[in-house]
Design a protein around this motif. Structure first.
Motif, short mmCIF file in Angstrom:
data_model
loop_
_atom_site.label_atom_id
_atom_site.label_comp_id
_atom_site.label_asym_id
_atom_site.label_seq_id
_atom_site.Cartn_x
_atom_site.Cartn_y
_atom_site.Cartn_z
N ASN A 17 -17.46 22.44 12.31
CA ASN A 17 -18.49 23.44 11.95
C ASN A 17 -19.90 22.88 11.96
OD1 ASN A 17 -16.81 25.70 11.64
ND2 ASN A 17 -16.18 24.99 9.63
N LYS A 18 -20.12 21.82 12.74
CA LYS A 18 -21.46 21.27 12.89
C LYS A 18 -21.98 21.65 14.28
CE LYS A 18 -22.34 16.99 11.86
NZ LYS A 18 -22.21 15.53 11.64
N LEU A 19 -23.14 22.32 14.31
CA LEU A 19 -23.74 22.72 15.58
C LEU A 19 -24.83 21.72 15.95
CD1 LEU A 19 -23.84 24.88 17.83
CD2 LEU A 19 -25.58 26.06 16.45
N LEU A 20 -24.60 20.99 17.02
CA LEU A 20 -25.57 19.98 17.46
C LEU A 20 -26.40 20.51 18.62
CD1 LEU A 20 -23.42 16.70 17.42
CD2 LEU A 20 -24.87 17.64 15.59
N GLY A 21 -27.64 20.08 18.67
CA GLY A 21 -28.53 20.42 19.77
C GLY A 21 -29.34 19.19 20.14
N LEU A 22 -30.24 19.37 21.09
CA LEU A 22 -31.10 18.28 21.53
C LEU A 22 -32.56 18.67 21.31
CD1 LEU A 22 -29.23 17.46 24.85
CD2 LEU A 22 -29.39 15.97 22.86
N LYS A 23 -33.29 17.81 20.62
CA LYS A 23 -34.72 18.05 20.42
C LYS A 23 -35.49 17.25 21.44
CE LYS A 23 -38.27 18.16 16.84
NZ LYS A 23 -39.33 17.24 17.18
N CYS A 24 -36.42 17.92 22.12
CA CYS A 24 -37.21 17.27 23.16
C CYS A 24 -38.41 16.58 22.52
CB CYS A 24 -37.69 18.32 24.16
SG CYS A 24 -38.76 17.65 25.43
N ASN A 25 -38.55 15.30 22.77
CA ASN A 25 -39.68 14.55 22.21
C ASN A 25 -40.95 14.73 23.03
OD1 ASN A 25 -38.40 13.52 19.88
ND2 ASN A 25 -37.35 12.00 21.13
N THR A 52 -29.11 24.54 12.11
CA THR A 52 -28.68 25.27 10.91
C THR A 52 -27.55 26.25 11.22
OG1 THR A 52 -30.27 27.05 11.27
CG2 THR A 52 -31.00 25.17 9.93
N GLY A 53 -27.48 26.71 12.46
CA GLY A 53 -26.50 27.74 12.82
C GLY A 53 -26.95 29.14 12.43
N GLN A 54 -28.13 29.23 11.83
CA GLN A 54 -28.66 30.54 11.44
C GLN A 54 -29.40 31.15 12.64
OE1 GLN A 54 -27.90 31.50 8.17
NE2 GLN A 54 -26.83 29.55 8.31
N GLY A 55 -29.28 32.46 12.77
CA GLY A 55 -29.97 33.11 13.87
C GLY A 55 -29.88 34.61 13.74
N THR A 77 -15.55 40.81 20.48
CA THR A 77 -16.97 41.00 20.78
C THR A 77 -17.62 39.66 21.06
OG1 THR A 77 -17.07 42.96 19.40
CG2 THR A 77 -19.17 41.87 19.88
N VAL A 78 -18.31 39.57 22.19
CA VAL A 78 -19.10 38.38 22.52
C VAL A 78 -20.55 38.70 22.19
CG1 VAL A 78 -19.89 36.85 24.37
CG2 VAL A 78 -17.51 37.64 24.32
N ALA A 79 -21.17 37.80 21.45
CA ALA A 79 -22.55 38.02 21.01
C ALA A 79 -23.49 37.00 21.64
CB ALA A 79 -22.61 37.90 19.49
N LEU A 80 -24.71 37.47 21.89
CA LEU A 80 -25.80 36.58 22.29
C LEU A 80 -26.71 36.47 21.07
CD1 LEU A 80 -27.30 34.94 24.47
CD2 LEU A 80 -28.53 37.04 25.06
N VAL A 81 -26.89 35.24 20.60
CA VAL A 81 -27.64 34.99 19.37
C VAL A 81 -28.84 34.11 19.66
CG1 VAL A 81 -27.49 33.70 17.18
CG2 VAL A 81 -25.69 35.33 17.80
N GLU A 82 -29.97 34.46 19.05
CA GLU A 82 -31.14 33.58 19.10
C GLU A 82 -31.13 32.76 17.83
OE1 GLU A 82 -35.03 35.45 18.95
OE2 GLU A 82 -35.94 33.71 19.90
N LEU A 83 -30.93 31.46 17.98
CA LEU A 83 -30.91 30.58 16.81
C LEU A 83 -32.31 30.45 16.23
CD1 LEU A 83 -28.60 27.79 18.30
CD2 LEU A 83 -27.95 29.54 16.63
N GLY A 107 -30.42 42.50 15.88
CA GLY A 107 -31.44 41.96 15.00
C GLY A 107 -30.90 41.47 13.66
N GLN A 108 -29.61 41.77 13.38
CA GLN A 108 -29.01 41.31 12.13
C GLN A 108 -28.89 39.79 12.11
OE1 GLN A 108 -27.34 43.26 9.33
NE2 GLN A 108 -28.99 44.53 10.12
N LYS A 109 -29.00 39.22 10.91
CA LYS A 109 -28.86 37.78 10.73
C LYS A 109 -27.39 37.37 10.89
CE LYS A 109 -33.07 36.51 9.30
NZ LYS A 109 -33.87 35.64 10.15
N VAL A 110 -27.18 36.24 11.52
CA VAL A 110 -25.82 35.70 11.67
C VAL A 110 -25.82 34.23 11.31
CG1 VAL A 110 -25.19 37.31 13.53
CG2 VAL A 110 -26.10 35.06 14.11
N THR A 111 -24.62 33.73 11.04
CA THR A 111 -24.43 32.31 10.82
C THR A 111 -23.35 31.83 11.79
OG1 THR A 111 -24.07 30.62 9.14
CG2 THR A 111 -22.74 32.61 8.95
N THR A 112 -23.40 30.56 12.16
CA THR A 112 -22.52 30.00 13.19
C THR A 112 -21.48 29.07 12.59
OG1 THR A 112 -24.44 29.97 14.66
CG2 THR A 112 -22.51 28.74 15.40
#
Ligand SMILES: [Zn+2]
Length: 136
Positions: A17-25, A52-55, A77-83, A107-112
């Motif tokens: 349940n950990k969502l990892l991403g890459l931050k561009c320096n 955070t997984g929030q979006g 249902t497949v969702a497209l979420v903006e984190l 537009g509803q808030k979701v958690t990942t």
């Protein structure tokens, strides 16, 4: 060129349940799911960050035809979420009856979270994918 965050490592974290991403320096943008380069500026100076997984729900599509061998999963249902950190991510929307989806949910808030799905003819065994739940 090496992947800073190989898919295998991203998937392993998702199983916990950990969502990892890459931050561009170079430009500060977040890329998720991970790619070799920043999705905004193609920069290669990236660092792994936990998101955070929030979006919020941008769009969705409810499916009534199952992938091969997975008839027990329909409808889904497949969702497209903006984190909150910026990137757009696809995943199943869970904890809601797919037959009750309506445009008012946009537009509803979701958690990942991460959920392990069984493998199929075309995959290399079970794999974790992002899933979203509406935040009350
Ligand atoms: Zn960048």
């Amino acid at each position: 060129m090496d992947y800073k965050l190989p898919f295998k490592e991203y998937n392993k974290a998702l199983r916990k349940n950990k969502l990892l991403g890459l931050k561009c320096n170079d430009c500060g943008s977040i890329t998720c799911p991970p790619k070799m380069a920043c999705q905004e500026c193609q920069g290669l100076d990236l660092e792994i960050v936990e998101l955070t997984g929030q979006g919020k729900l941008l769009s969705f599509s409810t499916h009534y035809i199952a992938p091969l061998g997975r008839d027990n999963e329909i409808p889904y249902t497949v969702a497209l979420v903006e984190l909150d950190e910026g990137p757009w991510l696809l995943g199943n929307l869970i904890d809601i009856n797919p037959r009750k989806m309506d445009m008012g949910l946009i537009g509803q808030k979701v958690t990942t979270a991460g959920r392990v799905f069984p493998g199929d003819t075309y995959s290399d065994g079970p794999i974790a994918r992002p899933v979203f739940s509406l935040v009350e």
